[in-house]
Design a protein around this motif. Structure first.
Motif, PDB file in Angstrom:
ATOM      1  N   MET A  15      53.877  -9.541 -13.732  1.00  0.00           N
ATOM      2  CA  MET A  15      55.301  -9.338 -13.540  1.00  0.00           C
ATOM      3  C   MET A  15      55.849 -10.113 -12.350  1.00  0.00           C
ATOM      4  SD  MET A  15      57.212  -5.721 -13.425  1.00  0.00           S
ATOM      5  CE  MET A  15      56.526  -5.387 -15.034  1.00  0.00           C
ATOM      6  N   ALA A  16      57.098 -10.558 -12.452  1.00  0.00           N
ATOM      7  CA  ALA A  16      57.755 -11.314 -11.384  1.00  0.00           C
ATOM      8  C   ALA A  16      57.835 -10.469 -10.123  1.00  0.00           C
ATOM      9  CB  ALA A  16      59.153 -11.730 -11.829  1.00  0.00           C
ATOM     10  N   GLN A  17      57.639 -11.120  -8.963  1.00  0.00           N
ATOM     11  CA  GLN A  17      57.663 -10.423  -7.677  1.00  0.00           C
ATOM     12  C   GLN A  17      58.985  -9.695  -7.465  1.00  0.00           C
ATOM     13  OE1 GLN A  17      55.353 -10.172  -5.240  1.00  0.00           O
ATOM     14  NE2 GLN A  17      53.796 -11.219  -6.424  1.00  0.00           N
ATOM     15  N   GLN A  18      60.085 -10.303  -7.886  1.00  0.00           N
ATOM     16  CA  GLN A  18      61.399  -9.718  -7.631  1.00  0.00           C
ATOM     17  C   GLN A  18      61.612  -8.418  -8.404  1.00  0.00           C
ATOM     18  OE1 GLN A  18      63.457 -13.188  -8.899  1.00  0.00           O
ATOM     19  NE2 GLN A  18      63.827 -12.443 -10.977  1.00  0.00           N
ATOM     20  N   ASP A  19      60.824  -8.162  -9.445  1.00  0.00           N
ATOM     21  CA  ASP A  19      60.956  -6.935 -10.233  1.00  0.00           C
ATOM     22  C   ASP A  19      60.020  -5.831  -9.757  1.00  0.00           C
ATOM     23  OD1 ASP A  19      62.874  -8.094 -11.893  1.00  0.00           O
ATOM     24  OD2 ASP A  19      61.327  -8.983 -13.177  1.00  0.00           O
ATOM     25  N   LEU A  20      59.220  -6.111  -8.723  1.00  0.00           N
ATOM     26  CA  LEU A  20      58.253  -5.128  -8.224  1.00  0.00           C
ATOM     27  C   LEU A  20      58.849  -4.355  -7.058  1.00  0.00           C
ATOM     28  CD1 LEU A  20      54.918  -7.159  -8.249  1.00  0.00           C
ATOM     29  CD2 LEU A  20      55.707  -5.498  -9.942  1.00  0.00           C
ATOM     30  N   ALA A  21      58.724  -3.044  -7.099  1.00  0.00           N
ATOM     31  CA  ALA A  21      59.132  -2.231  -5.951  1.00  0.00           C
ATOM     32  C   ALA A  21      58.060  -2.280  -4.869  1.00  0.00           C
ATOM     33  CB  ALA A  21      59.371  -0.793  -6.392  1.00  0.00           C
ATOM     34  N   VAL A  22      56.802  -2.118  -5.282  1.00  0.00           N
ATOM     35  CA  VAL A  22      55.680  -2.106  -4.342  1.00  0.00           C
ATOM     36  C   VAL A  22      54.514  -2.862  -4.959  1.00  0.00           C
ATOM     37  CG1 VAL A  22      53.997  -0.660  -3.114  1.00  0.00           C
ATOM     38  CG2 VAL A  22      56.354   0.128  -3.356  1.00  0.00           C
ATOM     39  N   GLU A  23      53.806  -3.612  -4.123  1.00  0.00           N
ATOM     40  CA  GLU A  23      52.605  -4.308  -4.583  1.00  0.00           C
ATOM     41  C   GLU A  23      51.521  -4.211  -3.521  1.00  0.00           C
ATOM     42  OE1 GLU A  23      51.071  -8.716  -6.131  1.00  0.00           O
ATOM     43  OE2 GLU A  23      52.973  -8.519  -5.080  1.00  0.00           O
ATOM     44  N   PHE A  24      50.337  -3.840  -3.933  1.00  0.00           N
ATOM     45  CA  PHE A  24      49.153  -3.877  -3.079  1.00  0.00           C
ATOM     46  C   PHE A  24      48.287  -5.025  -3.588  1.00  0.00           C
ATOM     47  CE2 PHE A  24      50.659   0.382  -2.527  1.00  0.00           C
ATOM     48  CZ  PHE A  24      50.277   0.761  -1.252  1.00  0.00           C
ATOM     49  N   GLU A  25      48.087  -6.002  -2.735  1.00  0.00           N
ATOM     50  CA  GLU A  25      47.321  -7.184  -3.143  1.00  0.00           C
ATOM     51  C   GLU A  25      45.974  -7.181  -2.419  1.00  0.00           C
ATOM     52  OE1 GLU A  25      47.635 -12.055  -2.914  1.00  0.00           O
ATOM     53  OE2 GLU A  25      49.462 -10.871  -3.025  1.00  0.00           O
ATOM     54  N   HIS A  26      44.950  -6.699  -3.116  1.00  0.00           N
ATOM     55  CA  HIS A  26      43.573  -6.650  -2.591  1.00  0.00           C
ATOM     56  C   HIS A  26      43.552  -6.078  -1.168  1.00  0.00           C
ATOM     57  CE1 HIS A  26      42.259  -8.848  -6.103  1.00  0.00           C
ATOM     58  NE2 HIS A  26      43.173  -9.783  -5.873  1.00  0.00           N
ATOM     59  N   VAL A  27      44.066  -4.864  -1.058  1.00  0.00           N
ATOM     60  CA  VAL A  27      44.247  -4.225   0.247  1.00  0.00           C
ATOM     61  C   VAL A  27      42.987  -3.450   0.643  1.00  0.00           C
ATOM     62  CG1 VAL A  27      45.503  -2.390   1.454  1.00  0.00           C
ATOM     63  CG2 VAL A  27      46.750  -4.082   0.092  1.00  0.00           C
ATOM     64  N   HIS A  28      42.633  -3.599   1.918  1.00  0.00           N
ATOM     65  CA  HIS A  28      41.547  -2.826   2.525  1.00  0.00           C
ATOM     66  C   HIS A  28      42.119  -2.114   3.755  1.00  0.00           C
ATOM     67  CE1 HIS A  28      38.126  -4.947   0.377  1.00  0.00           C
ATOM     68  NE2 HIS A  28      39.154  -5.767   0.153  1.00  0.00           N
ATOM     69  N   LEU A  29      41.607  -0.937   4.059  1.00  0.00           N
ATOM     70  CA  LEU A  29      42.055  -0.190   5.231  1.00  0.00           C
ATOM     71  C   LEU A  29      40.864   0.467   5.909  1.00  0.00           C
ATOM     72  CD1 LEU A  29      44.257   1.073   7.061  1.00  0.00           C
ATOM     73  CD2 LEU A  29      44.350   2.979   5.434  1.00  0.00           C
ATOM     74  N   THR A  30      40.747   0.209   7.212  1.00  0.00           N
ATOM     75  CA  THR A  30      39.729   0.862   8.035  1.00  0.00           C
ATOM     76  C   THR A  30      40.432   1.458   9.245  1.00  0.00           C
ATOM     77  OG1 THR A  30      38.074  -0.781   7.367  1.00  0.00           O
ATOM     78  CG2 THR A  30      37.557   0.593   9.293  1.00  0.00           C
ATOM     79  N   TYR A  31      40.312   2.753   9.450  1.00  0.00           N
ATOM     80  CA  TYR A  31      40.930   3.399  10.608  1.00  0.00           C
ATOM     81  C   TYR A  31      40.208   2.989  11.885  1.00  0.00           C
ATOM     82  CZ  TYR A  31      43.588   6.413   7.452  1.00  0.00           C
ATOM     83  OH  TYR A  31      44.443   6.889   6.490  1.00  0.00           O
ATOM     84  N   GLY A  32      40.950   2.984  12.993  1.00  0.00           N
ATOM     85  CA  GLY A  32      40.371   2.611  14.276  1.00  0.00           C
ATOM     86  C   GLY A  32      39.189   3.491  14.643  1.00  0.00           C
ATOM     87  N   GLY A  33      38.061   2.873  14.949  1.00  0.00           N
ATOM     88  CA  GLY A  33      36.864   3.617  15.327  1.00  0.00           C
ATOM     89  C   GLY A  33      36.061   4.145  14.162  1.00  0.00           C
ATOM     90  N   ALA A  34      36.569   3.953  12.926  1.00  0.00           N
ATOM     91  CA  ALA A  34      35.834   4.444  11.750  1.00  0.00           C
ATOM     92  C   ALA A  34      34.689   3.501  11.414  1.00  0.00           C
ATOM     93  CB  ALA A  34      36.775   4.570  10.557  1.00  0.00           C
ATOM     94  N   GLY A  35      33.631   4.064  10.877  1.00  0.00           N
ATOM     95  CA  GLY A  35      32.466   3.251  10.553  1.00  0.00           C
ATOM     96  C   GLY A  35      32.546   2.594   9.195  1.00  0.00           C
ATOM     97  N   ALA A  36      33.404   3.116   8.321  1.00  0.00           N
ATOM     98  CA  ALA A  36      33.492   2.571   6.966  1.00  0.00           C
ATOM     99  C   ALA A  36      34.953   2.475   6.553  1.00  0.00           C
ATOM    100  CB  ALA A  36      32.723   3.459   5.980  1.00  0.00           C
TER     101      ALA A  36
END
Length: 605
Positions: free
Chosen positions: A352-373
């Motif tokens: 889908m076209a970017q302009q028609d997207l409300a939200v997109e996660f593109e290969h997102v990773h999240l590690t909290y500060g001090g977390a081991g994984a």
């Protein structure tokens, strides 16, 4: 401490006048022993009553002028100190508000409260005392020594030996106690943290009959703090006795020397009395100086703790709308009216076209500060405008972490989160957050009225808009029964409301703003199934292309969503409609059937 002095800039006049008037007071005080010497030698020695009365009047005048100077100095010192602490608290609070959730999680709520209150008050007291006594006490000490030399040089040598001895004692004790006061404040943090936990979780503690264990834990923390305070108190308490010993020894030596000098005719009896008075003045001022140094020591320790908070920088950087440098470079590269990201109508996979997207996660990773994984790994999602998205998974699967990155409460450690086709990092804070309405897991209401809480969503909302938001949130019915209706009182944290009422009011607060993206982070957990279903039907009435994210543990709450995201241990276990996931996703099947089997069993009872 130097970095905090900028908050005294607005009180330059007060910081000059306070010590100036204290110095004037000290100057008048230094003349008192000379007047006493004159009364003894001339008035009493020569039986001149008129001279005694005349000099007595001068003593009274010196006292009254000194009192007036002291009151004036107190006024200016208090004004500067209170103004300083007010500016410091405002700046500290603003700085804390600018920190991201990551820094606030790392620092901890308890220590921030201590530094905003106890530490700032200690620094305020330090500023007040410094302005009043920091120059006055040394001025009296060295002034008394100089005045002693004007009377008799040989006797005054006692002052030359005594003052350095006293300085070694006072400053030595200060050097020992300063690091200890830092530990005392850290111990206060621990006590406050334990107290806050116990008060917040009082019902849980009683439910599990853990009062004794928590009492013991509090006594342990408080006992450690008490021990630290006793140790530093004992060391500080040495100041007065050691000082008195030195001063009294010096006074004895002074009286002996003075008696010998009087017998030789070198000085008069009145001058000996004046020398003893100067020694007494030094004693009084050094005791004041010792107490001042203890106060300064505490203030410096607290100031360092406050500075440590100021030195913490937010891991997030917000770009204001006026800052278009990066976007202009994207325009130049794309050759269109949109940025390079927005200009892409279709991505490489033909999606889908970017302009028609409300939200997109593109290969997102999240590690909290001090977390081991990682908390989230390789999340790739595209949500068109106007869709309702359900997010489900087990406890700790990363549901809240996922939606918290949309309003940028946390930044992705890898990958990109886009809102309306733009990287969330390219938005200004207000520009991004005004597009998003979010209802967090914990329903938080503030003391005031229902109206005041709802106006957090939109400050200029009309009564009609407030009632419409309440209707959509299924809260209108119970608000209408309240005395005062919209102006009904709300206790701190909404304690005078049930859990379901609190949740519905927080949902209404988010709906008042008419957001483009609405995030309900497990915010209907306290609602019964009928109210939950009515809420979901009402959300379909939202105007325009409102995109809704529903995080829930209930499969029934999200089964009618346009797409459902299933998370397990921070990874996507499945994405699709209810029917698709029920056919293909094992994790979703496990969640769904466990809940509906349980409900069916209850219905058969």
């Amino acid at each position: 401490m130097k970095k905090l002095m900028i908050y005294l800039k607005s009180y330059k006049k007060e910081t000059v006048f306070a010590p100036l008037f204290k110095m004037l007071e000290a100057t008048f005080e230094l003349f008192v022993p000379l007047v006493m010497a004159a009364i003894i030698d001339r008035g009493i020695g020569q039986a001149d009553t008129g001279y005694v009365l005349k000099m007595g009047g001068i003593l009274v005048a010196l006292g009254l002028i000194g009192l007036l100077c002291s009151i004036t100095a107190q006024y200016f010192a208090a004004k500067a100190a209170v103004g300083f602490s007010t500016g410091l608290k405002h700046a500290l609070f603003d700085h804390i508000q600018s920190l991201s959730f990551t820094e606030i999680d790392t620092l901890g709520t308890s220590t921030l409260i201590t530094r905003m209150t106890s530490d700032v008050n200690q620094v305020q007291n330090g500023v007040n005392m410094v302005l009043r006594l920091f120059l006055r006490s040394p001025f009296i000490v060295f002034g008394a020594m100089i005045m002693a030399f004007t009377i008799d040089g040989k006797a005054a040598m006692i002052f030359v030996v005594t003052i350095p001895l006293l300085a070694v004692v006072v400053f030595g004790i200060m050097a020992l106690t300063m690091p200890m006061y830092k530990k005392v404040q850290a111990g206060l943090d621990a006590v406050l943290s334990t107290t806050r936990e116990n008060l917040t979780g009082a019902r849980v503690i009683r439910a599990f009959h853990k009062e004794e264990e928590e009492t013991e834990r509090f006594e342990e923390k408080n006992g450690f703090l008490t021990h630290l305070q006793l140790v530093v108190g004992r060391i500080s308490a040495l100041t007065n006795p050691v000082t008195y010993i030195i001063i009294n020894a010096a006074t004895i030596l002074l009286l002996y020397t003075g008696a010998v000098r009087v017998d030789n005719g070198s000085i008069t009896q009145g001058e000996v009395v004046a020398l003893v008075n100067y020694m007494s003045q030094i004693l009084v001022e050094l005791i004041k100086l010792a107490n001042l140094i203890i106060t300064i020591t505490k203030a410096l320790a607290c100031a360092n703790r406050i500075e440590a908070v100021f030195e913490v920088e937010s891991s997030m950087r917000w770009q204001e709308e006026a800052d278009c440098a990066d976007r202009e470079s994207g325009l130049a590269a794309g050759g269109g009216k949109a940025s390079g990201t927005d200009a892409r109508k279709v991505n490489q996979n033909g999606q889908m076209a970017q302009q028609d997207l409300a939200v997109e996660f593109e290969h997102v990773h999240l590690t909290y500060g001090g977390a081991g994984a990682e908390s989230l790994s390789d999340i790739h999602i595209q949500v068109p405008k106007g869709q309702t998205v359900g997010i489900i998974g087990g406890t700790g699967s990363g549901k809240s972490s996922l939606v918290n990155m949309i309003p940028r409460f946390y930044d992705a450690t890898a990958g990109t989160v886009r809102v309306d086709g733009r990287d969330v990092k390219s938005y200004g804070m207000e520009e991004l957050r005004e597009r998003i309405g979010i209802v967090l897991q914990k329903a938080v209401l503030f003391r005031g009225t229902i109206r005041e809480n709802l106006l957090w969503g939109k400050g200029d909302a009309t009564d009609e808009e407030l009632w419409e938001a309440l209707r959509l949130a299924q809260a209108k019915e119970f608000v209408e029964t309240k005395e005062g209706r919209l102006d009904a009182p709300v206790a701190q944290e909404g304690r005078n409301l049930s859990g379901g009422q609190r949740q519905r009011l927080t949902i209404a607060r988010a709906l008042v703003a008419k957001p483009e993206i609405l995030i309900l982070d497990d915010s209907a957990s306290a609602l019964d199934y009928a109210t939950d279903a009515a809420l979901r039907r009402a959300l379909k009435e939202l105007p325009g292309e409102t995109t809704v994210f529903i995080v829930s543990q209930r499969a029934s709450s999200i089964q009618h969503a346009d797409q459902i995201i299933v998370l397990e241990d921070g990874e996507m276990a499945g994405i699709g409609t209810h029917e698709e996931l029920l056919a293909d996703c094992e994790v979703y099947q496990e969640i769904y059937y466990s809940q509906f089997e349980k409900q069916s069993a209850e219905d058969n009872l």
